[in-house]
Design a protein around this motif. Structure first.
Motif, PDB file in Angstrom:
ATOM      1  N   SER A  92       1.535  -1.852   0.138  1.00 18.17           N
ATOM      2  CA  SER A  92       2.451  -2.455   1.367  1.00 18.17           C
ATOM      3  C   SER A  92       3.294  -3.272   0.747  1.00 18.17           C
ATOM      4  O   SER A  92       2.991  -4.232  -0.238  1.00 18.17           O
ATOM      5  N   HIS A  93       4.517  -3.490   1.190  1.00 20.35           N
ATOM      6  CA  HIS A  93       5.515  -4.905   1.174  1.00 20.35           C
ATOM      7  C   HIS A  93       5.064  -6.078   1.360  1.00 20.35           C
ATOM      8  O   HIS A  93       5.705  -6.685   1.100  1.00 20.35           O
ATOM      9  N   GLU A  94       3.924  -5.657   2.336  1.00 22.80           N
ATOM     10  CA  GLU A  94       3.798  -6.614   3.374  1.00 22.80           C
ATOM     11  C   GLU A  94       2.666  -7.295   2.399  1.00 22.80           C
ATOM     12  O   GLU A  94       1.610  -7.088   1.466  1.00 22.80           O
ATOM     13  N   LEU A  95       2.913  -9.077   2.627  1.00 30.50           N
ATOM     14  CA  LEU A  95       1.983 -10.073   1.647  1.00 30.50           C
ATOM     15  C   LEU A  95       0.783  -9.738   2.898  1.00 30.50           C
ATOM     16  O   LEU A  95      -0.649 -10.599   2.074  1.00 30.50           O
ATOM     17  N   HIS A  96       0.697 -10.381   3.993  1.00 29.48           N
ATOM     18  CA  HIS A  96       0.466 -11.094   5.150  1.00 29.48           C
ATOM     19  C   HIS A  96      -0.510  -9.561   5.888  1.00 29.48           C
ATOM     20  O   HIS A  96      -0.991  -9.935   6.797  1.00 29.48           O
ATOM     21  N   LEU A  97       0.264  -9.445   6.580  1.00 27.25           N
ATOM     22  CA  LEU A  97       0.580  -8.005   7.526  1.00 27.25           C
ATOM     23  C   LEU A  97      -0.060  -7.008   7.162  1.00 27.25           C
ATOM     24  O   LEU A  97       0.841  -6.406   5.875  1.00 27.25           O
ATOM     25  N   VAL A  98      -0.775  -6.301   7.159  1.00 25.86           N
ATOM     26  CA  VAL A  98      -1.816  -5.146   6.212  1.00 25.86           C
ATOM     27  C   VAL A  98      -2.134  -4.511   7.240  1.00 25.86           C
ATOM     28  O   VAL A  98      -2.503  -4.923   8.757  1.00 25.86           O
ATOM     29  N   MET A  99      -2.227  -3.054   7.012  1.00 25.30           N
ATOM     30  CA  MET A  99      -3.453  -1.807   7.752  1.00 25.30           C
ATOM     31  C   MET A  99      -5.116  -2.712   8.642  1.00 25.30           C
ATOM     32  O   MET A  99      -5.590  -2.827   7.944  1.00 25.30           O
ATOM     33  N   ALA A 100      -4.779  -2.719   9.643  1.00 21.79           N
ATOM     34  CA  ALA A 100      -5.929  -3.137  10.137  1.00 21.79           C
ATOM     35  C   ALA A 100      -7.203  -2.346  10.643  1.00 21.79           C
ATOM     36  O   ALA A 100      -8.332  -2.495   9.841  1.00 21.79           O
ATOM     37  N   ALA A 101      -7.241  -0.842  10.289  1.00 19.35           N
ATOM     38  CA  ALA A 101      -8.152  -0.497   9.853  1.00 19.35           C
ATOM     39  C   ALA A 101      -8.731   0.202   8.513  1.00 19.35           C
ATOM     40  O   ALA A 101      -9.641   0.805   7.829  1.00 19.35           O
ATOM     41  N   ALA A 102      -7.628  -0.580   7.510  1.00 18.04           N
ATOM     42  CA  ALA A 102      -8.041  -0.742   6.145  1.00 18.04           C
ATOM     43  C   ALA A 102      -9.363  -1.123   5.092  1.00 18.04           C
ATOM     44  O   ALA A 102      -9.754  -2.722   6.061  1.00 18.04           O
ATOM     45  N   ASP A 103     -10.594  -0.523   4.717  1.00 18.28           N
ATOM     46  CA  ASP A 103     -11.518  -1.200   4.367  1.00 18.28           C
ATOM     47  C   ASP A 103     -11.338  -2.418   3.281  1.00 18.28           C
ATOM     48  O   ASP A 103     -12.536  -3.015   3.221  1.00 18.28           O
ATOM     49  N   SER A 104     -10.638  -2.540   2.317  1.00 23.41           N
ATOM     50  CA  SER A 104     -10.566  -2.628   1.601  1.00 23.41           C
ATOM     51  C   SER A 104      -9.057  -3.277   1.301  1.00 23.41           C
ATOM     52  O   SER A 104      -8.265  -2.516   1.382  1.00 23.41           O
ATOM     53  N   VAL A 105      -8.557  -4.072   0.928  1.00 22.52           N
ATOM     54  CA  VAL A 105      -7.025  -5.301   0.352  1.00 22.52           C
ATOM     55  C   VAL A 105      -6.944  -5.835  -0.801  1.00 22.52           C
ATOM     56  O   VAL A 105      -7.939  -6.307  -0.573  1.00 22.52           O
ATOM     57  N   VAL A 106      -6.918  -5.451  -1.506  1.00 25.39           N
ATOM     58  CA  VAL A 106      -6.221  -5.463  -3.124  1.00 25.39           C
ATOM     59  C   VAL A 106      -4.907  -6.288  -2.799  1.00 25.39           C
ATOM     60  O   VAL A 106      -4.211  -5.530  -2.892  1.00 25.39           O
ATOM     61  N   CYS A 107      -5.291  -7.267  -3.992  1.00 24.15           N
ATOM     62  CA  CYS A 107      -4.280  -8.283  -3.999  1.00 24.15           C
ATOM     63  C   CYS A 107      -3.664  -8.442  -5.760  1.00 24.15           C
ATOM     64  O   CYS A 107      -4.169  -8.513  -6.723  1.00 24.15           O
ATOM     65  N   LEU A 108      -2.466  -7.652  -5.735  1.00 19.42           N
ATOM     66  CA  LEU A 108      -1.996  -7.425  -7.724  1.00 19.42           C
ATOM     67  C   LEU A 108      -0.681  -8.218  -7.966  1.00 19.42           C
ATOM     68  O   LEU A 108      -0.522  -8.818  -7.288  1.00 19.42           O
TER      69      LEU A 108
END
Length: 251
Positions: free
Chosen positions: A169-185
């Motif tokens: 995702s190009h967004e840094l804060h708005l993500v997919m609500a159904a995501a099981d995990s978010v990884v910031c690289l």
């Protein structure tokens, strides 16, 4: 896992596991190495450190960020979906219906909108009946409401196929609500976590009121740097007015 290209450190100490049926969202500032990481995971570039383990017989459906089709090339959506393979018309039609653009099968590729092309690329990835779906910015170029629709579609496809999903995702804060995990690289894994409902964040409540886009959530970062409005990194120790990191050459 690490990657060095041309003497330049691109990735270091990246440890990422994607489970069947789970959605992982990969975010990060400009120049963080997200695209390079995808290339390594897809087997297009070998890592210079560590290894990538893939399940035997793993089928990957890949949706690129964008694709250019020459304006003078007479090609229909049906022909585009069939490039490199022989697929019955009925199956092509079903794949397009599944992503909400079933009427486009016999349309020239050049006549479709950007949003429609994104869905066509998603349909092409689904034709592989993937165990892992890799999506490079599938909601690029759409507003927040449009992002919510795309995210809900991806979640329904995950449920239907039971496949793992890795989404950049190009967004840094708005993500997919159904995501099981978010990884910031940021060349390494800065932080990992779970999305929070947008409705809990006061800034987005002020922006959207009580009509929050479904499918969208907020991701709070927990690491040692901040981002400017263009996604570049501002180190904690940087003096006011100092240049930021991130040249945008590898997102």
């Amino acid at each position: 896992m690490g990657l060095v290209l041309g003497g330049r450190r691109i990735l270091r100490d990246v440890d990422l596991r994607i489970e069947p049926g789970q959605i992982t969202t990969l975010i990060g500032p400009n120049g963080a190495g997200k695209t390079s990481l995808l290339r390594v995971l897809l087997g297009l570039v070998p890592p210079t450190e560590g290894v990538v383990h893939r399940r035997r017989g793993l089928r990957i459906g890949y949706m690129p960020q964008r694709i250019a089709v020459d304006e003078i090339l007479p090609i229909t959506v049906r022909r585009f979906l069939s490039l490199g393979r022989r697929v019955p018309r009925e199956r092509l039609q079903a794949a397009l219906r599944e992503v909400g653009v079933g009427w486009l099968l016999d349309q020239p590729v050049q006549s479709v909108s950007g949003g429609e092309m994104q869905r066509i690329l998603l349909a092409r990835a689904l034709l592989r009946e993937p165990h892992l779906l890799v999506l490079d910015e599938p909601a690029q170029g759409v507003d927040v409401s449009g992002q919510g629709e795309v995210f809900q579609l991806i979640a329904s496809l995950r449920d239907r196929y039971g496949c793992g999903v890795l989404m950049v995702s190009h967004e840094l804060h708005l993500v997919m609500a159904a995501a099981d995990s978010v990884v910031c690289l940021n060349r390494h894994v800065c932080c990992t976590g779970h999305p929070e409902a947008v409705s809990r964040d006061p800034a987005y409540r002020r922006l959207f009121g009580d009509s929050m886009p479904p499918g969208v959530a907020f991701y709070p970062h927990h690491h040692d740097h901040h981002h400017d409005l263009r996604g570049n990194v501002i180190p904690e120790s940087a003096p006011e007015g100092a240049p930021v990191h991130g040249d945008g050459n590898d997102d």
